[in-house]
Scaffold this motif. Structure first.
Motif, PDB file in Angstrom:
ATOM      1  N   VAL A 136     -82.579  61.303  53.222  1.00  0.00           N
ATOM      2  CA  VAL A 136     -81.291  61.090  53.890  1.00  0.00           C
ATOM      3  C   VAL A 136     -81.484  60.316  55.192  1.00  0.00           C
ATOM      4  O   VAL A 136     -82.331  60.668  56.022  1.00  0.00           O
ATOM      5  N   ARG A 137     -80.673  59.258  55.369  1.00  0.00           N
ATOM      6  CA  ARG A 137     -80.772  58.426  56.580  1.00  0.00           C
ATOM      7  C   ARG A 137     -79.672  58.725  57.594  1.00  0.00           C
ATOM      8  O   ARG A 137     -79.869  58.525  58.804  1.00  0.00           O
ATOM      9  N   ALA A 138     -78.491  59.141  57.121  1.00  0.00           N
ATOM     10  CA  ALA A 138     -77.354  59.303  58.027  1.00  0.00           C
ATOM     11  C   ALA A 138     -76.514  60.497  57.606  1.00  0.00           C
ATOM     12  O   ALA A 138     -76.249  60.711  56.419  1.00  0.00           O
ATOM     13  N   LEU A 139     -76.069  61.262  58.620  1.00  0.00           N
ATOM     14  CA  LEU A 139     -75.224  62.431  58.395  1.00  0.00           C
ATOM     15  C   LEU A 139     -73.996  62.368  59.281  1.00  0.00           C
ATOM     16  O   LEU A 139     -74.088  62.026  60.474  1.00  0.00           O
ATOM     17  N   VAL A 140     -72.862  62.731  58.717  1.00  0.00           N
ATOM     18  CA  VAL A 140     -71.587  62.802  59.435  1.00  0.00           C
ATOM     19  C   VAL A 140     -71.050  64.219  59.269  1.00  0.00           C
ATOM     20  O   VAL A 140     -70.964  64.720  58.151  1.00  0.00           O
ATOM     21  N   GLY A 153     -86.047  56.438  70.744  1.00  0.00           N
ATOM     22  CA  GLY A 153     -85.491  55.970  69.500  1.00  0.00           C
ATOM     23  C   GLY A 153     -84.079  55.424  69.560  1.00  0.00           C
ATOM     24  O   GLY A 153     -83.736  54.484  68.832  1.00  0.00           O
ATOM     25  N   LEU A 154     -83.219  55.999  70.401  1.00  0.00           N
ATOM     26  CA  LEU A 154     -81.790  55.682  70.360  1.00  0.00           C
ATOM     27  C   LEU A 154     -81.512  54.194  70.555  1.00  0.00           C
ATOM     28  O   LEU A 154     -81.925  53.595  71.545  1.00  0.00           O
ATOM     29  N   ARG A 155     -80.777  53.626  69.595  1.00  0.00           N
ATOM     30  CA  ARG A 155     -80.283  52.249  69.701  1.00  0.00           C
ATOM     31  C   ARG A 155     -78.788  52.216  70.012  1.00  0.00           C
ATOM     32  O   ARG A 155     -78.317  51.287  70.648  1.00  0.00           O
ATOM     33  N   THR A 156     -78.059  53.227  69.523  1.00  0.00           N
ATOM     34  CA  THR A 156     -76.610  53.274  69.695  1.00  0.00           C
ATOM     35  C   THR A 156     -76.196  54.668  70.141  1.00  0.00           C
ATOM     36  O   THR A 156     -76.608  55.661  69.536  1.00  0.00           O
ATOM     37  N   LEU A 157     -75.371  54.718  71.199  1.00  0.00           N
ATOM     38  CA  LEU A 157     -74.833  55.981  71.705  1.00  0.00           C
ATOM     39  C   LEU A 157     -73.350  55.782  71.969  1.00  0.00           C
ATOM     40  O   LEU A 157     -72.962  54.878  72.706  1.00  0.00           O
ATOM     41  N   ARG A 158     -72.527  56.632  71.335  1.00  0.00           N
ATOM     42  CA  ARG A 158     -71.078  56.424  71.389  1.00  0.00           C
ATOM     43  C   ARG A 158     -70.361  57.748  71.571  1.00  0.00           C
ATOM     44  O   ARG A 158     -70.577  58.688  70.810  1.00  0.00           O
ATOM     45  N   GLU A 208     -81.825  58.846  60.622  1.00  0.00           N
ATOM     46  CA  GLU A 208     -81.694  57.810  61.644  1.00  0.00           C
ATOM     47  C   GLU A 208     -80.407  57.928  62.448  1.00  0.00           C
ATOM     48  O   GLU A 208     -80.342  57.408  63.570  1.00  0.00           O
ATOM     49  N   ALA A 209     -79.367  58.544  61.876  1.00  0.00           N
ATOM     50  CA  ALA A 209     -78.056  58.500  62.519  1.00  0.00           C
ATOM     51  C   ALA A 209     -77.272  59.780  62.268  1.00  0.00           C
ATOM     52  O   ALA A 209     -77.292  60.333  61.168  1.00  0.00           O
ATOM     53  N   VAL A 210     -76.554  60.226  63.310  1.00  0.00           N
ATOM     54  CA  VAL A 210     -75.733  61.429  63.226  1.00  0.00           C
ATOM     55  C   VAL A 210     -74.409  61.162  63.919  1.00  0.00           C
ATOM     56  O   VAL A 210     -74.382  60.593  65.027  1.00  0.00           O
ATOM     57  N   PHE A 211     -73.319  61.567  63.271  1.00  0.00           N
ATOM     58  CA  PHE A 211     -72.004  61.544  63.915  1.00  0.00           C
ATOM     59  C   PHE A 211     -71.464  62.963  63.897  1.00  0.00           C
ATOM     60  O   PHE A 211     -71.367  63.605  62.847  1.00  0.00           O
ATOM     61  N   ARG A 266     -86.848  60.228  66.853  1.00  0.00           N
ATOM     62  CA  ARG A 266     -86.720  58.900  66.252  1.00  0.00           C
ATOM     63  C   ARG A 266     -85.280  58.575  65.852  1.00  0.00           C
ATOM     64  O   ARG A 266     -85.036  57.556  65.193  1.00  0.00           O
ATOM     65  N   LEU A 267     -84.326  59.402  66.265  1.00  0.00           N
ATOM     66  CA  LEU A 267     -82.923  59.137  65.960  1.00  0.00           C
ATOM     67  C   LEU A 267     -82.509  57.801  66.563  1.00  0.00           C
ATOM     68  O   LEU A 267     -82.777  57.520  67.738  1.00  0.00           O
ATOM     69  N   ARG A 268     -81.835  56.973  65.775  1.00  0.00           N
ATOM     70  CA  ARG A 268     -81.450  55.638  66.224  1.00  0.00           C
ATOM     71  C   ARG A 268     -79.988  55.560  66.666  1.00  0.00           C
ATOM     72  O   ARG A 268     -79.653  54.722  67.501  1.00  0.00           O
TER      73      ARG A 268
END
Length: 325
Positions: free
Chosen positions: A75-79, A159-164, A107-110, A138-140
């Motif tokens: 799994v790469r992304a979870l919402v 790791g973080l590339r995007t923070l929103r 890699e990604a969590v929302f 390593r979360l991006r």
């Protein structure tokens, strides 16, 4: 409107995500009998919406069924949506931290993919994000909806590339701690500041360290949005050291008027930008034309949609942010 390929696209309103981390969002079935799932677990962003379709399955049981059915290692992304975020965010955080040894490629969590019919933005409770940030070095990408009880630690995260943050009221403590953190890889930062009546106590002074860009050497996309003091933000951005290295700038969703737009145009050049987002604004037609004439010929894509009209009460003008209650 066509957007440059290197400008990240995000929802313009508070609604369920259909794309996240460049992947289509797929809700894990609430019906346990459904077996038709993607062959490649990494090809979608898995959305958790359990405990709503069946009286016999709790949210915890729904997550356990997901963990048994889908190879978490892929799994790469979870919402995470309702019902975890109908009350608070601790359920999702606990599940994420506990599953970290298996979610090795996450890699990604929302957190908080909840729309208005499920919960008003101002009712949406969050929590301290430190456990998940520590568990996933390593979360991006991390996206969060809701500002009540939201906590963000001062930390270094490679790791973080995007923070929103999508909030109707962003706590000053979160803004200050983001500004004080070392985020050397962060390319995109987006803050919905919101309304003071719904929890925003962030000030322009809290934002100034972000505008230097000193702790954000990789930043290329900046959003300071949904603010009651959007004119003041625009005036500060006009001379901010971080602006020359940005590819996109978002000052949308707030109370931006002619004064702020004029300050922005009279500051440092913006013609290097690929995209300037000013949608939901209070600009006059004449000022909109000035912005277009200054930037569109240089190749800057400018979003000036959703022109708002100020309301008047007892002779005083009132402007509103796009997302508060």
């Amino acid at each position: 409107m066509e957007f440059p390929n290197d400008v990240p696209l995000y929802p313009r309103s508070v609604g369920h995500l259909d794309q996240f981390h460049g992947l289509p969002v797929l809700a894990f079935p609430q019906d346990p009998s459904v077996r038709d799932l993607p062959a490649d677990p990494a090809s979608v962003a898995w959305c958790m919406r359990g405990g709503m379709g069946s009286e016999d399955e709790s949210s915890d049981a729904y997550w356990d069924r997901f963990a048994r059915t889908v190879p978490l290692e892929e799994v790469r992304a979870l919402v995470f949506g309702a019902p975890w975020y109908g009350m608070d965010g601790w359920g999702a955080i606990d599940e994420l931290v506990e599953a970290a040894p298996r979610l090795v490629n996450l890699e990604a969590v929302f957190l908080g993919d909840v729309e208005m019919e499920e919960s008003e933005l101002s009712w949406l409770e969050q929590c301290d994000l430190e456990p998940v940030l520590r568990a996933y070095p390593r979360l991006r990408e991390l996206g969060v909806r809701g500002g009540k009880d939201l906590g963000f630690p001062v930390l270094r995260h490679e790791g973080l590339r995007t923070l929103r943050f999508e909030t109707g009221g962003l706590p000053a403590s979160v803004t200050r701690n983001v500004a004080a953190s070392d985020l050397p890889s962060l390319e995109c930062l987006e803050l919905w500041l919101g309304d003071e009546y719904y929890g925003c106590d962030t000030t322009l002074e809290d934002l100034r360290p972000l505008l230097t860009g000193e702790r954000l050497p990789s930043l290329r996309h900046l959003g300071l949005q949904n603010s009651q003091f959007q004119d003041e933000i625009a005036a500060a951005v006009a001379h901010a050291p971080v602006v020359p290295r940005l590819a996109s700038l978002r000052l949308s969703m707030g109370t931006l008027g002619d004064e702020g737009a004029a300050a922005l145009l009279s500051g440092q050049p913006l013609t290097h930008l690929r995209f300037l987002d000013l949608h939901h604004h209070y600009l006059s037609d004449a000022m909109m034309l000035r912005v277009w004439d200054a930037l569109e010929p240089a190749g800057v894509r400018v979003d000036l949609t959703a022109q708002e009209e100020a309301e008047r009460y007892d002779g005083e003008e009132s402007r509103y942010v796009a997302a508060a209650e």
